[in-house]
Design an enzyme around this catalytic site. Structure first.
Site, PDB file in Angstrom:
ATOM      1  N   GLU A   1       0.969  -0.856   0.224  1.00  0.00           N
ATOM      2  CA  GLU A   1      -0.138   0.035  -0.198  1.00  0.00           C
ATOM      3  C   GLU A   1       0.665   1.310   0.338  1.00  0.00           C
ATOM      4  O   GLU A   1       0.417   2.689  -0.398  1.00  0.00           O
ATOM      5  CB  GLU A   1      -0.913  -0.180   1.130  1.00  0.00           C
ATOM      6  CG  GLU A   1      -1.665  -1.409   1.613  1.00  0.00           C
ATOM      7  CD  GLU A   1      -2.455  -1.358   2.446  1.00  0.00           C
ATOM      8  OE1 GLU A   1      -4.109  -0.984   2.697  1.00  0.00           O
ATOM      9  OE2 GLU A   1      -1.435  -1.749   3.626  1.00  0.00           O
TER      10      GLU A   1
ATOM     11  N   ASP B   1      -5.441   2.337  -0.950  1.00  0.00           N
ATOM     12  CA  ASP B   1      -4.251   3.225  -0.035  1.00  0.00           C
ATOM     13  C   ASP B   1      -2.967   3.594  -1.025  1.00  0.00           C
ATOM     14  O   ASP B   1      -2.008   4.573  -1.521  1.00  0.00           O
ATOM     15  CB  ASP B   1      -3.071   2.727   1.162  1.00  0.00           C
ATOM     16  CG  ASP B   1      -4.379   2.424   2.388  1.00  0.00           C
ATOM     17  OD1 ASP B   1      -5.103   3.551   2.344  1.00  0.00           O
ATOM     18  OD2 ASP B   1      -4.686   1.873   2.522  1.00  0.00           O
TER      19      ASP B   1
HETATM   20  C1  PEP Z   1      -6.566  -0.429   0.094  1.00  0.00           C
HETATM   21  O1  PEP Z   1      -5.806  -0.377   1.295  1.00  0.00           O
HETATM   22  O2  PEP Z   1      -6.054  -1.270  -1.055  1.00  0.00           O
HETATM   23  C2  PEP Z   1      -6.682  -1.630   0.938  1.00  0.00           C
HETATM   24  C3  PEP Z   1      -7.479  -3.080   0.279  1.00  0.00           C
HETATM   25  O3  PEP Z   1      -7.302  -1.775   2.171  1.00  0.00           O
HETATM   26  P1  PEP Z   1      -8.327  -0.716   2.649  1.00  0.00           P
HETATM   27  O4  PEP Z   1      -9.355  -0.178   2.077  1.00  0.00           O
HETATM   28  O5  PEP Z   1      -9.038  -1.519   4.255  1.00  0.00           O
HETATM   29  O6  PEP Z   1      -7.571   0.259   3.844  1.00  0.00           O
HETATM   30 MG    MG Z   2      -5.561   0.225   3.233  1.00  0.00          MG
END
Ligand code: PEP
Ligand code: MG
Length: 577
Positions: free
Chosen positions: A435, A459
């Site tokens: 991320e 992210d």
């Molecule tokens: C992401 O960051 O792509 C992810 C799947 O995590 P979240 O949306 O829970 O931050």
């Molecule tokens: Mg995430």
């Protein structure tokens, strides 16, 4: 009739009445108004607030008893007893008659009760001091008209309209009554967008001045595909959208056929299509929609409803239930990812200037106390591993050192559990989410130390473009089709494959059928997404060939903007949105 425009966050059309949810009442103004009441009026308002609080606490007690258990529900019953207590009520009334403003009178008496409980020898009663404080909050909220449980009290189908919606707001929602969501704040991958897609209801977010334009009970149309909201539509518009809505429902039913098939490209490459879930109920829905496994189990849901952190045994029970239900199919459990835009009631984190760049996700290992939360989760997960096909994944990792520290933490948990006679599956893959751009750029150094990478494009996009994913004012920058995102993914896939490791995508990009050819071209091994998109993406994979996908990728990587990427893909691939 009025049309307002926002960011399309979840596809589809909804037609229904508005429930305007006022999460943040302006308490300062409200309490100012309260202080100008005559004693007689103040006493009347106090008695009304007591009845409202008793009724709300009763509902909370019943919901908690059903969903969590009788011990947790008992807290609310005790709070009701305090509200009903004659001495408590008379003490407040006495203060009001002495000319003390109503809100101050309540807090003087509540504080007095708190100090009495805090002085007690018995630990149990000492801890009840907090519950009494909560009673004070409840009564003040009832007085100021702020209704924290308006969402929980939903009893008919409505479109939820709010400035913001957080995970703790939506946990209260009786989901079957939600027709759609509209919010003033938030970007395309904020919590409300993810929830809307999980519930398969349309959502439009980031609508300026939304709550000033819509009144309680207004008739609304949400066009979640184009980001349009029509307030009090005329008959002609209503008819047009009703027809469109019917067609969309038929399309979705058609798509359901693809839930049963395997996602294989025309030249035979099999892609695993998995589900992102955030509750136990969704396991069963994921299977119905043809998920080949759970590619992202967001464990935050276990923390949202509870005043205390869940214990290792409680976590173990839930993980075991999910793993047993999925049988041999993989379940990728992501350890707690709070901080950033997500918080939980049982943990007060220090306030940060830039929470998305702060103490979040796996960074908890660097803090002696917060580290315990990860240890508890990992221990519970390892104990549950013998009941299914478990993989553990760590979120928000930025450096190789963090990867090594997390591996050490897992090994220590494993050794300790084995030494204490617990059964652990012989193979539990350990991976990380990608991320943060630093980890993508250094993927080759990290690859030998992980079993897999799962790319969190939600992210990754915000960090590579320096665009807060929840901030609607810069939403024009936040686009996961930006070529920089694909270039980072390419680095990760090449590094992982060099070391024989697999790569998945679990960000929202995985559910975009427009992106499927590029993701195939990049060599992604599995895609994990909101449950409702599974049939659509399965169909999309079956329409592609790896050769064509690689050709598309070559061009895309050299395009300069996300707009160019989207345009090129729309013109050069089968687009079935
Ligand atoms: C992401 O960051 O792509 C992810 C799947 O995590 P979240 O949306 O829970 O931050
Ligand atoms: Mg995430």
């Amino acid at each position: 009739m009025k049309i307002v425009v926002g960011i399309p966050a979840s596809e589809g059309i909804a037609i229904g009445k508005a429930l305007v949810y006022e999460r943040e009442s302006n308490n300062e103004i409200d309490t100012l108004q309260l202080s100008s009441l005559t004693p007689n009026d103040a006493i009347k308002r106090f008695q009304e607030a007591i009845s409202i609080s008793i009724s709300r606490l009763g509902k909370l007690a019943r919901k908690t008893e059903v969903e969590i258990g009788p011990n947790e529900a008992a807290i609310f019953d005790a709070q009701i007893l305090i509200c009903e207590d004659d001495d408590f009520q008379q003490s407040v009334i006495k203060k009001i008659n002495q000319g003390i403003p109503i809100d101050k009178a309540i807090w003087i008496v509540v504080d007095f009760y708190i100090s009495k409980f805090a002085e007690m020898d018995n630990d149990y009663f000492k801890e009840r001091a907090l519950d009494i404080q909560d009673v004070g909050n409840q009564i003040i909220k009832a007085l100021t008209g702020s209704n924290p449980n308006a969402l929980m009290e939903l009893t008919e189908k409505k479109i939820i309209v709010s400035r913001v919606l957080t995970p703790s707001d939506t946990v209260e929602l009786p989901k079957k009554y939600v027709l759609g969501f509209l919010t003033e704040f938030g970007g395309p991958t904020s919590h409300v967008a993810i929830i809307a897609r999980a519930l398969n209801v349309p959502a439009v977010i980031g609508i300026p001045e939304l709550t000033h334009q819509i009144s309680q009970g207004d008739l609304l149309i949400i066009d979640g595909t184009n980001g349009h909201v029509i307030i009090n539509p005329d008959t002609k518009t209503l008819g047009k959208y009703a027809v469109q809505q019917k067609k969309m429902v038929q399309n979705q039913q058609e798509l359901q056929k693809f839930a049963k098939i395997q996602a294989k490209t025309q030249d035979g490459k099999l892609i695993k299509i998995q589900a992102n879930i955030g509750s136990v109920d969704e396991v069963y829905r994921a299977m119905d929609h043809g998920a080949d496994g759970i590619g992202l189990l967001r464990t935050e849901f276990l923390y949202l409803e509870k005043k205390d952190l869940p214990t290792e045994n409680e976590l173990f029970d839930t993980f075991k239930e999910i793993l047993s239900a999925m049988r041999e199919k993989a379940v990728i459990l992501r350890t707690l990812d709070i901080g950033g835009d997500k918080d939980i009631p049982s943990l007060v984190l220090p306030k940060e200037e830039n929470p998305f760049l702060g103490l979040r996700g796996s960074r908890f290992i660097s803090d002696a106390q917060l580290r315990r939360i990860i240890i508890t989760q990992v221990r519970a997960a390892l104990r549950a591993s013998s009941f299914g096909n478990l993989k553990i994944m760590f979120p928000m990792v930025s450096t190789l050192k963090e990867v090594l520290d997390l591996n050490t933490l897992v090994n220590e948990c494993r050794s300790d559990l084995l030494a204490n006679g617990y059964n652990i599956a012989t193979s539990v893959e350990i991976g990380i989410m990608v991320e943060v751009p630093s980890i993508a750029l250094c993927a080759e150094a990290v690859a030998p130390y992980v079993d897999f990478f799962s790319i969190g494009t939600n992210d990754l996009t915000q960090y590579v473009l320096a665009a807060d994913r929840t901030n609607e004012t810069i939403a024009y920058l936040y686009d996961h089709f930006h070529p920089s995102v694909f270039r980072l993914i390419q680095i990760v896939v090449n590094a992982a494959h060099k070391y024989g490791k697999w790569v998945g995508i679990c960000g929202e990009l995985a559910s975009e059928s427009l992106a499927t050819p590029i993701l195939l071209g990049l060599g992604i091994d599995e895609l994990s997404m909101n449950i409702n998109s599974i049939p659509k993406i399965k169909r999309q994979v079956t329409r592609q060939s790896m050769n064509k996908s690689k050709e598309i990728l070559k061009t895309v990587l050299d395009l300069p903007t996300s707009k160019d990427v989207r345009k090129f893909l729309s013109q050069n691939s089968i687009n079935d949105i």
